[in-house]
Design a protein around this motif. Structure first.
Motif, PDB file in Angstrom:
ATOM      1  N   ALA A 180       0.802  -1.217   0.000  1.00  0.00           N
ATOM      2  CA  ALA A 180       0.000   0.000   0.000  1.00  0.00           C
ATOM      3  C   ALA A 180       0.835   1.268   0.000  1.00  0.00           C
ATOM      4  CB  ALA A 180      -0.942   0.012   1.212  1.00  0.00           C
ATOM      5  N   GLY A 181       2.138   1.167   0.206  1.00  0.00           N
ATOM      6  CA  GLY A 181       2.989   2.353   0.193  1.00  0.00           C
ATOM      7  C   GLY A 181       3.163   2.902  -1.213  1.00  0.00           C
ATOM      8  N   ASN A 182       3.573   4.147  -1.277  1.00  0.00           N
ATOM      9  CA  ASN A 182       3.761   4.799  -2.569  1.00  0.00           C
ATOM     10  C   ASN A 182       5.107   5.539  -2.553  1.00  0.00           C
ATOM     11  OD1 ASN A 182       3.681   6.202  -4.947  1.00  0.00           O
ATOM     12  ND2 ASN A 182       1.753   7.258  -4.543  1.00  0.00           N
ATOM     13  N   PRO A 183       6.182   4.900  -2.990  1.00  0.00           N
ATOM     14  CA  PRO A 183       7.507   5.532  -2.945  1.00  0.00           C
ATOM     15  C   PRO A 183       7.651   6.726  -3.876  1.00  0.00           C
ATOM     16  CG  PRO A 183       7.605   3.400  -4.053  1.00  0.00           C
ATOM     17  CD  PRO A 183       6.228   3.513  -3.479  1.00  0.00           C
ATOM     18  N   VAL A 231      -8.212  -1.446   2.286  1.00  0.00           N
ATOM     19  CA  VAL A 231      -6.825  -1.250   1.856  1.00  0.00           C
ATOM     20  C   VAL A 231      -6.780  -0.164   0.786  1.00  0.00           C
ATOM     21  CG1 VAL A 231      -4.870  -2.336   0.688  1.00  0.00           C
ATOM     22  CG2 VAL A 231      -6.116  -3.585   2.454  1.00  0.00           C
ATOM     23  N   GLY A 232      -5.764   0.673   0.839  1.00  0.00           N
ATOM     24  CA  GLY A 232      -5.621   1.727  -0.157  1.00  0.00           C
ATOM     25  C   GLY A 232      -4.183   2.160  -0.282  1.00  0.00           C
ATOM     26  N   GLN A 233      -3.990   3.336  -0.849  1.00  0.00           N
ATOM     27  CA  GLN A 233      -2.649   3.848  -1.100  1.00  0.00           C
ATOM     28  C   GLN A 233      -2.662   5.367  -1.007  1.00  0.00           C
ATOM     29  OE1 GLN A 233      -0.973   3.884  -5.185  1.00  0.00           O
ATOM     30  NE2 GLN A 233       0.688   2.630  -4.351  1.00  0.00           N
ATOM     31  N   PRO A 234      -1.666   5.970  -0.335  1.00  0.00           N
ATOM     32  CA  PRO A 234      -1.580   7.430  -0.331  1.00  0.00           C
ATOM     33  C   PRO A 234      -1.124   7.945  -1.687  1.00  0.00           C
ATOM     34  CG  PRO A 234       0.290   6.477   0.822  1.00  0.00           C
ATOM     35  CD  PRO A 234      -0.611   5.339   0.472  1.00  0.00           C
ATOM     36  N   ARG A 235      -1.725   9.035  -2.102  1.00  0.00           N
ATOM     37  CA  ARG A 235      -1.371   9.654  -3.373  1.00  0.00           C
ATOM     38  C   ARG A 235      -1.335  11.169  -3.213  1.00  0.00           C
ATOM     39  NH1 ARG A 235      -5.341   6.046  -7.389  1.00  0.00           N
ATOM     40  NH2 ARG A 235      -4.419   4.017  -6.853  1.00  0.00           N
ATOM     41  N   ASN A 236      -0.687  11.829  -4.156  1.00  0.00           N
ATOM     42  CA  ASN A 236      -0.631  13.289  -4.145  1.00  0.00           C
ATOM     43  C   ASN A 236      -1.787  13.877  -4.929  1.00  0.00           C
ATOM     44  OD1 ASN A 236       2.808  12.897  -4.203  1.00  0.00           O
ATOM     45  ND2 ASN A 236       1.859  14.219  -2.678  1.00  0.00           N
ATOM     46  N   VAL A 237      -2.421  14.892  -4.362  1.00  0.00           N
ATOM     47  CA  VAL A 237      -3.408  15.703  -5.071  1.00  0.00           C
ATOM     48  C   VAL A 237      -2.708  16.989  -5.480  1.00  0.00           C
ATOM     49  CG1 VAL A 237      -5.608  16.901  -4.904  1.00  0.00           C
ATOM     50  CG2 VAL A 237      -5.282  14.713  -3.727  1.00  0.00           C
ATOM     51  N   ALA A 238      -2.750  17.309  -6.763  1.00  0.00           N
ATOM     52  CA  ALA A 238      -1.954  18.435  -7.276  1.00  0.00           C
ATOM     53  C   ALA A 238      -2.237  19.724  -6.511  1.00  0.00           C
ATOM     54  CB  ALA A 238      -2.234  18.626  -8.762  1.00  0.00           C
ATOM     55  N   GLU A 239      -3.514  20.057  -6.326  1.00  0.00           N
ATOM     56  CA  GLU A 239      -3.886  21.267  -5.606  1.00  0.00           C
ATOM     57  C   GLU A 239      -5.141  21.004  -4.791  1.00  0.00           C
ATOM     58  OE1 GLU A 239      -4.320  24.505  -8.289  1.00  0.00           O
ATOM     59  OE2 GLU A 239      -2.187  24.693  -8.704  1.00  0.00           O
ATOM     60  N   ALA A 240      -5.163  21.507  -3.571  1.00  0.00           N
ATOM     61  CA  ALA A 240      -6.328  21.360  -2.701  1.00  0.00           C
ATOM     62  C   ALA A 240      -6.372  22.557  -1.763  1.00  0.00           C
ATOM     63  CB  ALA A 240      -6.251  20.060  -1.911  1.00  0.00           C
ATOM     64  N   PHE A 241      -7.538  22.781  -1.149  1.00  0.00           N
ATOM     65  CA  PHE A 241      -7.641  23.858  -0.172  1.00  0.00           C
ATOM     66  C   PHE A 241      -8.658  23.458   0.890  1.00  0.00           C
ATOM     67  CE2 PHE A 241     -11.296  24.841  -2.794  1.00  0.00           C
ATOM     68  CZ  PHE A 241     -12.226  25.343  -1.888  1.00  0.00           C
ATOM     69  N   SER A 242      -8.522  24.069   2.033  1.00  0.00           N
ATOM     70  CA  SER A 242      -9.529  23.960   3.088  1.00  0.00           C
ATOM     71  C   SER A 242      -9.711  25.341   3.692  1.00  0.00           C
ATOM     72  CB  SER A 242      -9.102  22.953   4.164  1.00  0.00           C
ATOM     73  OG  SER A 242      -7.941  23.400   4.854  1.00  0.00           O
ATOM     74  N   GLN A 243     -10.922  25.616   4.132  1.00  0.00           N
ATOM     75  CA  GLN A 243     -11.201  26.910   4.731  1.00  0.00           C
ATOM     76  C   GLN A 243     -12.313  26.740   5.755  1.00  0.00           C
ATOM     77  OE1 GLN A 243     -12.213  29.363   1.388  1.00  0.00           O
ATOM     78  NE2 GLN A 243     -14.160  28.365   1.027  1.00  0.00           N
ATOM     79  N   GLY A 244     -12.356  27.647   6.697  1.00  0.00           N
ATOM     80  CA  GLY A 244     -13.367  27.511   7.728  1.00  0.00           C
ATOM     81  C   GLY A 244     -13.401  28.692   8.669  1.00  0.00           C
TER      82      GLY A 244
END
Length: 267
Positions: A180-183, A231-244
């Motif tokens: 499940a790792g992502n080198p 089961v899954g795998q970590p991946r990169n999201v090109a751009e994201a945001f959070s606000q609150g």
């Protein structure tokens, strides 16, 4: 700290965490202080899934971090206090396949950092610029500036603002967890912005409201690839945001007791 992360009829994941730190602070002369801190964290992750999509699996990963930090505080002028220091830590990881009785070679990486900030107080205005430069053995050097400010409108009302850059390298579990790792993961980089206000309408009541936004590049996000086992795998999201927005009201009752209300809105 022990936590059961996931459990079904066929899948079991359990995390155990241990954290420790010791700090020593000493005054040098009339105004300068030095603080030394050593710290250690330990995480054990046990995963058992006899019918995972990539085959039966029972594995234990152990992540360890140990390091130290030195910080010096010194007034440069009557209205400015300078803080500077450095940090070193070593991250380590070991994974054992409990079905095959095999242990993978240990993985380690060193992280060094230096930081400095200056707190200036000029009447009703306080300003806190700072910077941290961090060198990760695996991911290179990152510079993280930040700036905070507060202005007291009256004796009862204060407004604040902060902006800063942050950096988070993938953990060894993100990179190398069996099956499940992502080198290929890249580090997260983010800018965070925050504005707020604080009011003290009466002696025992404090009300705060804070609005914040974080813009993230290459956010590390877990994607489930097997819904039956989780089961899954970590991946990169090109751009994201959070606000609150966060609203908090606290009332001191006396005798060390307090109660309050808090509301959070997060997008």
């Amino acid at each position: 700290d022990r936590e059961l992360i996931a459990a079904t009829t066929s899948t079991h994941q359990e995390d155990q965490r241990t954290l420790g730190a010791v700090a020593y602070r000493r005054r040098l002369g009339e105004a300068t202080t030095v603080q030394v801190r050593v710290f250690s964290t330990w995480l054990s992750r046990l995963f058992d899934s006899p019918d995972a999509s990539f085959g039966a699996m029972k594995t234990e990963g152990i992540s360890q971090t140990a390091g130290g930090e030195v910080q010096i505080d010194h007034p440069v002028y009557e209205q400015v206090v300078l803080t500077a220091g450095g940090e070193f830590r070593r991250d380590g990881y070991r994974n054992t396949d409990l079905l095959k009785g095999k242990t993978a070679p240990d993985a380690t990486r060193d992280v060094t950092a230096g930081f400095a900030q200056a707190l200036g107080t000029f009447g009703r205005l306080s300003v806190l610029p700072g910077v941290r430069v961090e060198r990760d053995q695996a991911f290179g050097t990152e510079t993280m500036p930040r700036l905070g400010a507060a202005y007291r409108l009256t004796d009862q009302v204060r407004v604040t603002g902060n902006v800063g850059r942050s950096f988070r390298a993938p953990s060894f579990i993100d990179l190398f967890w069996p099956g499940a790792g992502n080198p290929a993961l890249s580090p997260e980089r983010a800018w965070t912005y925050e504005v707020g206000a604080e009011a003290k309408p009466v002696e025992a009541v404090i009300a705060r409201v804070t609005a914040h936004r974080t813009d993230v590049t290459d956010q590390i996000y877990f994607v489930t690839t097997d819904t039956a086992t989780g089961v899954g795998q970590p991946r990169n999201v090109a751009e994201a945001f959070s606000q609150g927005v966060e609203v908090q009201v606290t009332h001191r009752l006396g005798g060390g007791l307090r109660h309050g209300l808090q509301y959070n809105w997060l997008d």
